[in-house]
Design a protein around this motif. Sequence first.
Motif, PDB file in Angstrom:
ATOM      1  N   GLY A 108      15.649  13.629  -4.893  1.00  0.00           N
ATOM      2  CA  GLY A 108      14.326  13.413  -4.313  1.00  0.00           C
ATOM      3  C   GLY A 108      14.292  12.212  -3.394  1.00  0.00           C
ATOM      4  O   GLY A 108      14.739  11.119  -3.744  1.00  0.00           O
ATOM      5  N   MET A 109      13.812  12.438  -2.177  1.00  0.00           N
ATOM      6  CA  MET A 109      13.647  11.388  -1.181  1.00  0.00           C
ATOM      7  C   MET A 109      12.197  11.485  -0.665  1.00  0.00           C
ATOM      8  O   MET A 109      11.376  12.182  -1.257  1.00  0.00           O
ATOM      9  CB  MET A 109      14.689  11.550  -0.076  1.00  0.00           C
ATOM     10  N   SER A 110      11.881  10.787   0.425  1.00  0.00           N
ATOM     11  CA  SER A 110      10.478  10.737   0.872  1.00  0.00           C
ATOM     12  C   SER A 110       9.864  12.124   1.057  1.00  0.00           C
ATOM     13  O   SER A 110       8.718  12.357   0.688  1.00  0.00           O
ATOM     14  CB  SER A 110      10.371   9.961   2.186  1.00  0.00           C
ATOM     15  N   ALA A 111      10.640  13.044   1.637  1.00  0.00           N
ATOM     16  CA  ALA A 111      10.077  14.342   2.009  1.00  0.00           C
ATOM     17  C   ALA A 111       9.995  15.335   0.846  1.00  0.00           C
ATOM     18  O   ALA A 111       9.244  16.307   0.926  1.00  0.00           O
ATOM     19  CB  ALA A 111      10.899  14.950   3.151  1.00  0.00           C
ATOM     20  N   ASP A 112      10.768  15.107  -0.205  1.00  0.00           N
ATOM     21  CA  ASP A 112      10.825  16.130  -1.272  1.00  0.00           C
ATOM     22  C   ASP A 112      10.688  15.532  -2.672  1.00  0.00           C
ATOM     23  O   ASP A 112      11.159  16.112  -3.648  1.00  0.00           O
ATOM     24  CB  ASP A 112      12.119  16.956  -1.154  1.00  0.00           C
ATOM     25  N   LEU A 113      10.017  14.403  -2.759  1.00  0.00           N
ATOM     26  CA  LEU A 113       9.950  13.764  -4.084  1.00  0.00           C
ATOM     27  C   LEU A 113       9.167  14.596  -5.086  1.00  0.00           C
ATOM     28  O   LEU A 113       9.517  14.642  -6.273  1.00  0.00           O
ATOM     29  CB  LEU A 113       9.442  12.321  -3.978  1.00  0.00           C
ATOM     30  N   GLU A 114       8.115  15.299  -4.619  1.00  0.00           N
ATOM     31  CA  GLU A 114       7.341  16.124  -5.553  1.00  0.00           C
ATOM     32  C   GLU A 114       8.227  17.216  -6.152  1.00  0.00           C
ATOM     33  O   GLU A 114       8.231  17.434  -7.371  1.00  0.00           O
ATOM     34  CB  GLU A 114       6.135  16.756  -4.857  1.00  0.00           C
ATOM     35  N   ALA A 115       8.980  17.909  -5.273  1.00  0.00           N
ATOM     36  CA  ALA A 115       9.864  18.982  -5.750  1.00  0.00           C
ATOM     37  C   ALA A 115      10.858  18.441  -6.776  1.00  0.00           C
ATOM     38  O   ALA A 115      11.151  19.073  -7.790  1.00  0.00           O
ATOM     39  CB  ALA A 115      10.600  19.621  -4.572  1.00  0.00           C
ATOM     40  N   ALA A 116      11.379  17.240  -6.503  1.00  0.00           N
ATOM     41  CA  ALA A 116      12.370  16.642  -7.397  1.00  0.00           C
ATOM     42  C   ALA A 116      11.751  16.311  -8.754  1.00  0.00           C
ATOM     43  O   ALA A 116      12.338  16.596  -9.804  1.00  0.00           O
ATOM     44  CB  ALA A 116      12.969  15.391  -6.753  1.00  0.00           C
ATOM     45  N   VAL A 117      10.550  15.729  -8.734  1.00  0.00           N
ATOM     46  CA  VAL A 117       9.900  15.360  -9.996  1.00  0.00           C
ATOM     47  C   VAL A 117       9.541  16.621 -10.791  1.00  0.00           C
ATOM     48  O   VAL A 117       9.726  16.677 -12.003  1.00  0.00           O
ATOM     49  CB  VAL A 117       8.658  14.478  -9.739  1.00  0.00           C
ATOM     50  N   LEU A 118       9.083  17.651 -10.091  1.00  0.00           N
ATOM     51  CA  LEU A 118       8.758  18.913 -10.776  1.00  0.00           C
ATOM     52  C   LEU A 118       9.991  19.477 -11.469  1.00  0.00           C
ATOM     53  O   LEU A 118       9.892  20.105 -12.528  1.00  0.00           O
ATOM     54  CB  LEU A 118       8.207  19.946  -9.779  1.00  0.00           C
ATOM     55  N   GLU A 119      11.167  19.264 -10.888  1.00  0.00           N
ATOM     56  CA  GLU A 119      12.401  19.828 -11.447  1.00  0.00           C
ATOM     57  C   GLU A 119      13.137  18.873 -12.380  1.00  0.00           C
ATOM     58  O   GLU A 119      14.243  19.164 -12.816  1.00  0.00           O
ATOM     59  CB  GLU A 119      13.330  20.284 -10.322  1.00  0.00           C
ATOM     60  N   GLY A 120      12.556  17.711 -12.649  1.00  0.00           N
ATOM     61  CA  GLY A 120      13.176  16.856 -13.664  1.00  0.00           C
ATOM     62  C   GLY A 120      13.869  15.597 -13.181  1.00  0.00           C
ATOM     63  O   GLY A 120      14.609  14.967 -13.956  1.00  0.00           O
ATOM     64  N   GLN A 125       0.829  -1.214   0.000  1.00  0.00           N
ATOM     65  CA  GLN A 125       0.000   0.000   0.000  1.00  0.00           C
ATOM     66  C   GLN A 125       0.862   1.263   0.000  1.00  0.00           C
ATOM     67  O   GLN A 125       0.564   2.235  -0.690  1.00  0.00           O
ATOM     68  CB  GLN A 125      -0.930  -0.008   1.212  1.00  0.00           C
ATOM     69  N   HIS A 126       1.939   1.230   0.777  1.00  0.00           N
ATOM     70  CA  HIS A 126       2.856   2.372   0.781  1.00  0.00           C
ATOM     71  C   HIS A 126       3.451   2.594  -0.608  1.00  0.00           C
ATOM     72  O   HIS A 126       3.588   3.725  -1.070  1.00  0.00           O
ATOM     73  CB  HIS A 126       3.980   2.154   1.788  1.00  0.00           C
ATOM     74  N   LEU A 127       3.823   1.506  -1.248  1.00  0.00           N
ATOM     75  CA  LEU A 127       4.398   1.610  -2.593  1.00  0.00           C
ATOM     76  C   LEU A 127       3.399   2.251  -3.548  1.00  0.00           C
ATOM     77  O   LEU A 127       3.765   3.120  -4.349  1.00  0.00           O
ATOM     78  CB  LEU A 127       4.745   0.210  -3.115  1.00  0.00           C
ATOM     79  N   GLU A 128       2.147   1.835  -3.446  1.00  0.00           N
ATOM     80  CA  GLU A 128       1.119   2.374  -4.323  1.00  0.00           C
ATOM     81  C   GLU A 128       0.960   3.879  -4.074  1.00  0.00           C
ATOM     82  O   GLU A 128       0.818   4.670  -5.020  1.00  0.00           O
ATOM     83  CB  GLU A 128      -0.199   1.621  -4.088  1.00  0.00           C
ATOM     84  N   GLU A 129       1.015   4.259  -2.791  1.00  0.00           N
ATOM     85  CA  GLU A 129       0.890   5.672  -2.446  1.00  0.00           C
ATOM     86  C   GLU A 129       2.036   6.491  -3.052  1.00  0.00           C
ATOM     87  O   GLU A 129       1.832   7.587  -3.585  1.00  0.00           O
ATOM     88  CB  GLU A 129       0.936   5.803  -0.917  1.00  0.00           C
ATOM     89  N   VAL A 130       3.252   5.949  -2.967  1.00  0.00           N
ATOM     90  CA  VAL A 130       4.424   6.642  -3.522  1.00  0.00           C
ATOM     91  C   VAL A 130       4.305   6.741  -5.047  1.00  0.00           C
ATOM     92  O   VAL A 130       4.573   7.791  -5.634  1.00  0.00           O
ATOM     93  CB  VAL A 130       5.732   5.924  -3.108  1.00  0.00           C
ATOM     94  N   ARG A 131       3.873   5.677  -5.663  1.00  0.00           N
ATOM     95  CA  ARG A 131       3.697   5.710  -7.125  1.00  0.00           C
ATOM     96  C   ARG A 131       2.693   6.798  -7.515  1.00  0.00           C
ATOM     97  O   ARG A 131       2.860   7.499  -8.521  1.00  0.00           O
ATOM     98  CB  ARG A 131       3.217   4.341  -7.645  1.00  0.00           C
ATOM     99  N   GLN A 132       1.649   6.939  -6.687  1.00  0.00           N
ATOM    100  CA  GLN A 132       0.650   7.968  -6.996  1.00  0.00           C
ATOM    101  C   GLN A 132       1.210   9.378  -6.785  1.00  0.00           C
ATOM    102  O   GLN A 132       0.890  10.294  -7.548  1.00  0.00           O
ATOM    103  CB  GLN A 132      -0.611   7.748  -6.153  1.00  0.00           C
ATOM    104  N   ARG A 133       2.037   9.545  -5.761  1.00  0.00           N
ATOM    105  CA  ARG A 133       2.681  10.856  -5.563  1.00  0.00           C
ATOM    106  C   ARG A 133       3.537  11.216  -6.780  1.00  0.00           C
ATOM    107  O   ARG A 133       3.531  12.358  -7.247  1.00  0.00           O
ATOM    108  CB  ARG A 133       3.552  10.833  -4.304  1.00  0.00           C
ATOM    109  N   ILE A 134       4.291  10.233  -7.252  1.00  0.00           N
ATOM    110  CA  ILE A 134       5.139  10.477  -8.430  1.00  0.00           C
ATOM    111  C   ILE A 134       4.267  10.825  -9.638  1.00  0.00           C
ATOM    112  O   ILE A 134       4.536  11.796 -10.360  1.00  0.00           O
ATOM    113  CB  ILE A 134       6.012   9.236  -8.739  1.00  0.00           C
ATOM    114  N   ALA A 135       3.201  10.053  -9.823  1.00  0.00           N
ATOM    115  CA  ALA A 135       2.340  10.269 -10.991  1.00  0.00           C
ATOM    116  C   ALA A 135       1.704  11.655 -10.956  1.00  0.00           C
ATOM    117  O   ALA A 135       1.630  12.347 -11.977  1.00  0.00           O
ATOM    118  CB  ALA A 135       1.258   9.186 -11.037  1.00  0.00           C
TER     119      ALA A 135
END
Length: 231
Positions: A201-213, A5-15
């Motif tokens: 990008g790690m747990s706390a800043d993955l969104e920022a990392a994905v936004l920046e490439g 379930q955690h993995l699915e949540e992380v995949r959704q954050r990335i998506a």
Amino acid sequence: MSIAQHLEEVRQRIAKAAHDVSRDASSVMLLAVSKTFPAEDVRAAFDAGQRVFGENYVQEGIAKIAALADLRSGIEWHFIGPLQSNKIKVVAEQFDWVHSIDRLKIAKRLSAQRPDSTLALNVCIQVNVSGEASKSGVEPDEAAALAHAVAALPGLRLRGLMAIPEPVETLDDQRVPHARMRELMDALRADGLDLDTLSIGMSADLEAAVLEGATMVRIGTAIFGARTYTH
Ligand SMILES: *Cc1c(COP(=O)(O)O)cnc(C)c1O
């Protein structure tokens, strides 16, 4: 919640983050950082479809690779921790990637110790993007020289850059070092290096990392939970 379930949540954050900047979510590789967690947890993540794992400590990583030998051909193992010269040989033999290259001496030894029978070891140059005295990584203005030297080593395949920025709270603040890393990567490419990996990008800043490439995010806590012991 389970690891699946955690993995699915992380995949959704990335998506979601990828969608926000019109990127294809498949352009971001999820590296599950299993340090301090037992082999059974890696197996649970594997059963939930995860194939790429990262370890920080040589002994622990080697033990886990051995415990999961039956899955070896299906797993890509990434070494992401500090490298000491006395542990180079096992890392060169056992891992598929090393993210933490910050000295030419270490890179040369990894190259020399990589067995001829295996593919070149994929490596990233670790950059000290936040300028903290305690963190490892090459200074940004020294990255180009190191990258060109590493790219010339026969046992290694230089894939890109890695950074562990200083933790900051807001999304905007988190984006600053990641943007700097993207610019550095763009500059190295313009300089003729064939790079495809931005490991930020790690747990706390993955969104920022994905936004920046980011093309790879290294996620531990959000998949396996809080770490209860340190080395
Ligand atoms: C531990 C570690 C991670 C994962 O950090 P989390 O905050 O638990 O997601 C990523 N990269 C490196 C280099 C690490 O050491």
